[in-house]
Design a protein around this motif. Structure first.
Motif, PDB file in Angstrom:
ATOM      1  N   ASP A 277       0.926  -1.244  -0.075  1.00 26.89           N
ATOM      2  CA  ASP A 277       0.074  -0.066  -0.003  1.00 26.89           C
ATOM      3  C   ASP A 277       0.991   1.410  -0.090  1.00 26.89           C
ATOM      4  OD1 ASP A 277      -2.089  -1.626   0.125  1.00 26.89           O
ATOM      5  OD2 ASP A 277      -2.416  -1.315   2.208  1.00 26.89           O
ATOM      6  N   PHE A 278       1.625   1.461  -1.085  1.00 21.61           N
ATOM      7  CA  PHE A 278       2.620   2.379  -1.039  1.00 21.61           C
ATOM      8  C   PHE A 278       1.810   3.818  -1.262  1.00 21.61           C
ATOM      9  CE2 PHE A 278       4.700  -1.260  -2.884  1.00 21.61           C
ATOM     10  CZ  PHE A 278       5.547  -1.488  -1.668  1.00 21.61           C
ATOM     11  N   ARG A 279       2.426   4.825  -0.936  1.00 29.11           N
ATOM     12  CA  ARG A 279       2.000   6.507  -1.003  1.00 29.11           C
ATOM     13  C   ARG A 279       3.178   7.333  -1.079  1.00 29.11           C
ATOM     14  NH1 ARG A 279      -1.533   5.589   4.534  1.00 29.11           N
ATOM     15  NH2 ARG A 279      -2.839   3.751   3.631  1.00 29.11           N
ATOM     16  N   TYR A 280       2.949   8.313  -2.084  1.00 32.53           N
ATOM     17  CA  TYR A 280       4.082   8.930  -2.638  1.00 32.53           C
ATOM     18  C   TYR A 280       3.622  10.401  -2.338  1.00 32.53           C
ATOM     19  CZ  TYR A 280       4.362   4.728  -5.421  1.00 32.53           C
ATOM     20  OH  TYR A 280       4.378   3.106  -5.914  1.00 32.53           O
ATOM     21  N   GLN A 281       4.922  11.000  -2.252  1.00 38.25           N
ATOM     22  CA  GLN A 281       4.952  12.651  -2.262  1.00 38.25           C
ATOM     23  C   GLN A 281       6.328  12.959  -2.865  1.00 38.25           C
ATOM     24  OE1 GLN A 281       4.027  14.600   1.198  1.00 38.25           O
ATOM     25  NE2 GLN A 281       2.593  13.268   2.190  1.00 38.25           N
ATOM     26  N   LYS A 297       5.144   3.315 -10.656  1.00 39.35           N
ATOM     27  CA  LYS A 297       4.978   2.918  -9.225  1.00 39.35           C
ATOM     28  C   LYS A 297       6.138   1.703  -8.985  1.00 39.35           C
ATOM     29  CE  LYS A 297       0.698   1.814  -9.211  1.00 39.35           C
ATOM     30  NZ  LYS A 297      -0.813   1.461  -8.850  1.00 39.35           N
ATOM     31  N   LEU A 318       8.239   8.264   0.429  1.00 41.21           N
ATOM     32  CA  LEU A 318       7.332   6.967   0.107  1.00 41.21           C
ATOM     33  C   LEU A 318       7.076   6.376   1.730  1.00 41.21           C
ATOM     34  CD1 LEU A 318       6.536   5.004  -1.637  1.00 41.21           C
ATOM     35  CD2 LEU A 318       8.737   3.896  -1.771  1.00 41.21           C
ATOM     36  N   THR A 319       5.805   5.982   1.636  1.00 42.85           N
ATOM     37  CA  THR A 319       5.332   5.261   2.676  1.00 42.85           C
ATOM     38  C   THR A 319       4.906   3.928   2.558  1.00 42.85           C
ATOM     39  OG1 THR A 319       2.925   6.084   2.882  1.00 42.85           O
ATOM     40  CG2 THR A 319       4.798   7.447   4.207  1.00 42.85           C
TER      41      THR A 319
END
Length: 366
Positions: A277-281, A297, A318-319
């Motif tokens: 469940d990766f999240r990007y900034q 991704k 990245l989380t």
């Protein structure tokens, strides 16, 4: 007269004189065995108990040594037996020790062993019911220590355990490799292996060195505390932990875009095995980059960005959510109802205008 003189001569040369519960015997006197009287001044052997019973208030046996650095009473253990076995009846004590009040560094009860695998003192309380509140071992360092403990809490914390009061309440030393200085085991589901409590803003548990927790660590807050980098001799610096409800891991860095405004970020080989469940900034540095975006991704240990200006520096964050075996089996319960025995109590009662006695941790120890 002749008969009386012969009796007196027998007592001096070959007989035995009974003194209270013991016998002063000459070399020719028979051994004490099978419950007979003890012989003073020689070895005593027996295959049955020799008992001393006292129905008065004085000690049944009082042994005093007037010689310096010598023990008043010495018991020796043979293989799987006890050197001394003390049992208490009703409200009595199996073993009691007292120290002098003149300030000398005496020890009320001292036990030592020359075998590193042996036990110096074994204390056991097997009483049930109301008698289970008796302690197996009671130790008090100073006459005023116990009242201080009583004033600190509003319940009897010490029902089934030992009381150790003084400058150091309890000292545990592990001398064998892999041993534990202090070992606490809770056998009930709601029990606590080791309980530590201190007044507000004081330290309940201090570890000098590394700490490892095999299981979930629950806390009201957390921070690091170090010597202040700008004034280490006079100040501390603290930062709080980063929290999340879903076992989040955080990764970040800075990269420089190529001539096409693109770049690829390489991740550790274990990254995808640990996270999901990766999240990007993305944040452009030095100038705006309206087209900055994640081009591909996370896959195969990399992800790529595009839309930056040629040679522009970009910060990325990245989380991921932990997906390892332990995390999958022990997900954090974000919201949960308090069990019946904890309802009406608080982790932080003062914050809700409640007295300290309403605190859950004050209710738990038994």
């Amino acid at each position: 007269m002749t008969e009386k003189r012969n009796t007196r001569r027998g007592m001096l040369t070959g007989g035995a004189v009974l003194l209270g519960a013991a016998v002063v015997g000459s070399p020719g006197t028979a051994e004490a065995a099978n419950g007979n009287a003890l012989l003073i001044g020689r070895a005593n052997t027996g295959s049955a108990e020799t008992k001393l019973t006292n129905s008065g208030t004085a000690p049944g046996l009082n042994v005093t040594s007037t010689a310096a650095a010598h023990a008043a009473l010495l018991t020796t253990k043979n293989k799987d037996r006890w050197g001394t076995w003390a049992a208490n009846d009703a409200a009595g004590q199996g073993v009691g020790g007292a120290v002098r009040a003149d300030g000398r560094q005496n020890t009320g009860l001292s036990a030592g062993t020359v075998n590193p695998k042996a036990t110096a003192i074994t204390a056991r309380n097997t009483a049930g019911g109301a008698s289970s509140m008796r302690r197996a071992v009671v130790g008090t360092a100073t006459p005023t220590a116990q009242p201080k403990l009583d004033a600190f809490h509003d319940r009897n914390f010490w029902g089934g355990g030992g009381e150790f009061a003084g400058t150091n309440g309890l000292i545990g030393l592990a001398t064998d490799f892999g041993g534990y200085g202090v070992l606490g085991i809770a056998t009930e589901a709601s029990g606590v292996g080791v309980y530590a409590e201190a007044p507000p803003d004081q330290t309940a548990l201090l570890t000098l060195g590394n700490a490892f927790v095999q299981g979930n660590l629950s806390k009201s807050a957390g921070s690091f505390k170090i010597d202040h980098p700008l004034d280490p001799a006079n100040k501390y610096l603290s930062h709080s932990f980063v929290e999340s409800p879903d076992m989040m891991n955080v990764y970040n860095g800075n990269v420089t875009a190529d001539a096409n405004g693109e770049t690829t970020i390489e991740l550790p080989e274990w990254f995808e095995a640990l996270n999901r469940d990766f999240r990007y900034q993305l944040t452009p540095i030095g100038d705006a980059a309206p087209d900055l975006h994640v081009k591909t991704k996370v896959a195969g240990g990399t992800f790529s960005i595009a839309g930056a200006k040629p040679g522009q520096e970009v910060s990325w964050l990245l989380t991921g959510i932990r997906r390892d075996a332990y995390a999958e089996a022990h997900r954090i319960k974000v919201e949960e109802a308090k069990p019946a025995e904890e309802k009406g109590t608080y982790l932080f009662p003062q914050g809700f205008g409640k007295p300290a006695s309403a605190g859950i941790r004050r209710q738990r120890p038994r």
